[in-house]
Design an enzyme around this catalytic site. Structure first.
Site, PDB file in Angstrom:
ATOM      1  N   LYS A  18     -11.856  52.485 -21.180  1.00 53.66           N
ATOM      2  CA  LYS A  18     -11.686  51.132 -20.624  1.00 53.66           C
ATOM      3  C   LYS A  18     -13.016  50.368 -20.603  1.00 53.66           C
ATOM      4  O   LYS A  18     -13.066  49.202 -20.967  1.00 53.66           O
ATOM      5  CB  LYS A  18     -11.104  51.199 -19.202  1.00 53.66           C
ATOM      6  CG  LYS A  18      -9.748  51.904 -19.120  1.00 53.66           C
ATOM      7  CD  LYS A  18      -9.171  51.845 -17.710  1.00 53.66           C
ATOM      8  CE  LYS A  18      -9.999  52.570 -16.669  1.00 53.66           C
ATOM      9  NZ  LYS A  18      -9.958  54.045 -16.792  1.00 53.66           N
ATOM     10  N   ARG A  93      -5.256  50.438  -9.163  1.00 53.70           N
ATOM     11  CA  ARG A  93      -5.091  51.885  -9.340  1.00 53.70           C
ATOM     12  C   ARG A  93      -4.015  52.463  -8.442  1.00 53.70           C
ATOM     13  O   ARG A  93      -3.774  53.681  -8.486  1.00 53.70           O
ATOM     14  CB  ARG A  93      -6.415  52.575  -9.019  1.00 53.70           C
ATOM     15  CG  ARG A  93      -7.203  53.062 -10.229  1.00 53.70           C
ATOM     16  CD  ARG A  93      -8.516  53.607  -9.725  1.00 53.70           C
ATOM     17  NE  ARG A  93      -9.142  54.539 -10.592  1.00 53.70           N
ATOM     18  CZ  ARG A  93     -10.165  54.256 -11.408  1.00 53.70           C
ATOM     19  NH1 ARG A  93     -10.614  53.025 -11.518  1.00 53.70           N
ATOM     20  NH2 ARG A  93     -10.716  55.204 -12.105  1.00 53.70           N
ATOM     21  N   ARG A 132     -20.191  62.116 -21.426  1.00 56.48           N
ATOM     22  CA  ARG A 132     -20.797  60.937 -20.795  1.00 56.48           C
ATOM     23  C   ARG A 132     -21.735  61.367 -19.673  1.00 56.48           C
ATOM     24  O   ARG A 132     -22.791  60.786 -19.471  1.00 56.48           O
ATOM     25  CB  ARG A 132     -19.684  60.031 -20.263  1.00 56.48           C
ATOM     26  CG  ARG A 132     -20.188  58.743 -19.634  1.00 56.48           C
ATOM     27  CD  ARG A 132     -19.059  57.761 -19.379  1.00 56.48           C
ATOM     28  NE  ARG A 132     -18.331  58.075 -18.163  1.00 56.48           N
ATOM     29  CZ  ARG A 132     -17.231  57.426 -17.762  1.00 56.48           C
ATOM     30  NH1 ARG A 132     -16.729  56.445 -18.484  1.00 56.48           N
ATOM     31  NH2 ARG A 132     -16.635  57.757 -16.639  1.00 56.48           N
ATOM     32  N   ARG A 138     -24.051  59.604 -13.970  1.00 53.51           N
ATOM     33  CA  ARG A 138     -22.943  59.568 -13.004  1.00 53.51           C
ATOM     34  C   ARG A 138     -22.607  60.980 -12.569  1.00 53.51           C
ATOM     35  O   ARG A 138     -22.142  61.791 -13.361  1.00 53.51           O
ATOM     36  CB  ARG A 138     -21.713  58.898 -13.646  1.00 53.51           C
ATOM     37  CG  ARG A 138     -21.798  57.395 -13.616  1.00 53.51           C
ATOM     38  CD  ARG A 138     -20.566  56.760 -14.197  1.00 53.51           C
ATOM     39  NE  ARG A 138     -19.331  57.205 -13.560  1.00 53.51           N
ATOM     40  CZ  ARG A 138     -18.153  56.671 -13.817  1.00 53.51           C
ATOM     41  NH1 ARG A 138     -18.045  55.690 -14.692  1.00 53.51           N
ATOM     42  NH2 ARG A 138     -17.080  57.127 -13.212  1.00 53.51           N
ATOM     43  N   ARG A 150     -10.070  63.664 -10.520  1.00 49.66           N
ATOM     44  CA  ARG A 150      -9.845  62.255 -10.869  1.00 49.66           C
ATOM     45  C   ARG A 150      -8.597  62.102 -11.724  1.00 49.66           C
ATOM     46  O   ARG A 150      -7.820  61.153 -11.556  1.00 49.66           O
ATOM     47  CB  ARG A 150     -11.066  61.686 -11.595  1.00 49.66           C
ATOM     48  CG  ARG A 150     -12.193  61.387 -10.624  1.00 49.66           C
ATOM     49  CD  ARG A 150     -13.552  61.423 -11.284  1.00 49.66           C
ATOM     50  NE  ARG A 150     -13.736  60.421 -12.307  1.00 49.66           N
ATOM     51  CZ  ARG A 150     -14.696  60.492 -13.247  1.00 49.66           C
ATOM     52  NH1 ARG A 150     -15.528  61.533 -13.266  1.00 49.66           N
ATOM     53  NH2 ARG A 150     -14.816  59.547 -14.128  1.00 49.66           N
TER      54      ARG A 150
HETATM   55  P1  ADP Z   1     -13.321  56.253 -14.300  1.00 49.29           P
HETATM   56  O1  ADP Z   1     -12.318  55.269 -14.836  1.00 49.29           O
HETATM   57  O2  ADP Z   1     -14.118  56.871 -15.396  1.00 49.29           O
HETATM   58  O3  ADP Z   1     -12.767  57.220 -13.315  1.00 49.29           O
HETATM   59  P2  ADP Z   1     -14.540  54.207 -12.651  1.00 49.29           P
HETATM   60  O4  ADP Z   1     -15.939  53.799 -12.878  1.00 49.29           O
HETATM   61  O5  ADP Z   1     -13.461  53.224 -12.971  1.00 49.29           O
HETATM   62  O6  ADP Z   1     -14.429  55.510 -13.518  1.00 49.29           O
HETATM   63  O7  ADP Z   1     -14.307  54.702 -11.142  1.00 49.29           O
HETATM   64  C1  ADP Z   1     -15.128  55.678 -10.543  1.00 49.29           C
HETATM   65  C2  ADP Z   1     -14.576  56.025  -9.160  1.00 49.29           C
HETATM   66  O8  ADP Z   1     -14.554  54.851  -8.323  1.00 49.29           O
HETATM   67  C3  ADP Z   1     -13.139  56.548  -9.133  1.00 49.29           C
HETATM   68  O9  ADP Z   1     -13.066  57.931  -9.350  1.00 49.29           O
HETATM   69  C4  ADP Z   1     -12.707  56.158  -7.699  1.00 49.29           C
HETATM   70  O10 ADP Z   1     -13.220  57.061  -6.743  1.00 49.29           O
HETATM   71  C5  ADP Z   1     -13.406  54.836  -7.464  1.00 49.29           C
HETATM   72  N1  ADP Z   1     -12.561  53.682  -7.824  1.00 49.29           N
HETATM   73  C6  ADP Z   1     -12.772  52.820  -8.858  1.00 49.29           C
HETATM   74  N2  ADP Z   1     -11.807  51.873  -8.882  1.00 49.29           N
HETATM   75  C7  ADP Z   1     -10.961  52.145  -7.848  1.00 49.29           C
HETATM   76  C8  ADP Z   1      -9.765  51.554  -7.344  1.00 49.29           C
HETATM   77  N3  ADP Z   1      -9.216  50.476  -7.919  1.00 49.29           N
HETATM   78  N4  ADP Z   1      -9.170  52.109  -6.260  1.00 49.29           N
HETATM   79  C9  ADP Z   1      -9.693  53.171  -5.665  1.00 49.29           C
HETATM   80  N5  ADP Z   1     -10.812  53.799  -6.075  1.00 49.29           N
HETATM   81  C10 ADP Z   1     -11.451  53.304  -7.153  1.00 49.29           C
END
Ligand code: ADP
Length: 196
Positions: A18, A93, A132, A138, A150
């Site tokens: 994404k 999400r 990554r 990260r 996750r």
């Molecule tokens: P990825 O898609 O690789 O998991 P992100 O950078 O989108 O990574 O998100 C990292 C973390 O941030 C997620 O594992 C979650 O804990 C939190 N997070 C991100 N977006 C949301 C959301 N919309 N609702 C709840 N938690 C979120």
């Protein structure tokens, strides 16, 4: 002016590409990129109380509470009143987040035009995320237990969000494996259907 807005959700599990594709989409279509992951990491980098609370969930691979991310998205949208459209990445999400987003967009006289979902096999996701983690700094990408947590969160709470947009006929699923440019071409083909 509002009628001209184009709002897109890029959807898919962690590691589905994404972020990579978002960077290309915003350049081609002039959208404002709103990534809840990036917004949360910037709160953590500034050691805000929101960031510190979010970190406790993120370190375990769990979703951050809905109210926190919804508030963050609301204020990011308010800060960009002239955007010609938003690209939502990593949001919504949960179904509660999707309901909240619909309401926020109605308040602004607009709506989601399309959700594009990237499909990638689980083993490929884990491989990409560990890879990554070698360079991203990260911490949630270096530990396979956190990565699997996750993906579990995605399957348990996030996958259902697709149904929300499917029911509105605003959903497309695309192959998320292959070269970055091939995937981008698939995405553009889908977006262009809505613009023509
Ligand atoms: P990825 O898609 O690789 O998991 P992100 O950078 O989108 O990574 O998100 C990292 C973390 O941030 C997620 O594992 C979650 O804990 C939190 N997070 C991100 N977006 C949301 C959301 N919309 N609702 C709840 N938690 C979120």
């Amino acid at each position: 002016m509002f009628l001209l807005m184009f709002n897109l959700i890029l959807f898919g599990p962690p590691g589905s590409g994404k972020g990579t594709q978002s960077e290309k989409i915003i350049v081609r279509y002039g959208l404002k990129h709103l990534s809840t992951g990036d917004l949360l990491r910037s709160e953590i980098a500034s050691s805000t109380s929101l960031g510190m609370e979010a970190k406790t969930f993120m370190d375990k691979g769990q979703l951050v509470p809905d109210q926190v991310v919804i508030g963050m998205i609301r204020s990011a949208m308010d800060k960009n009143p002239d955007a010609k459209g938003f690209l939502f990445d990593g949001f919504p999400r949960t179904v509660a987040q999707a309901d909240a987003l619909d309401k926020l967009l109605v308040e602004k006289g607009t709506s989601i035009n399309s959700m594009i979902s990237l499909v990638v096999r689980e083993e490929e996701l884990i491989k990409r995320l560990l890879n990554r983690g070698l360079t991203s700094g990260r911490s949630d990408d270096t530990n396979e237990t956190v990565i699997r947590a996750r993906i579990e969160e995605y399957l348990n709470k996030t996958a259902a969000v697709a149904g929300h947009y499917q029911a509105q006929n605003r959903f497309a699923e695309l192959e998320g494996e292959g070269s970055i440019d091939d995937i981008f071409q698939r995405i553009c083909g889908e977006i262009d259907k809505h613009l023509s």
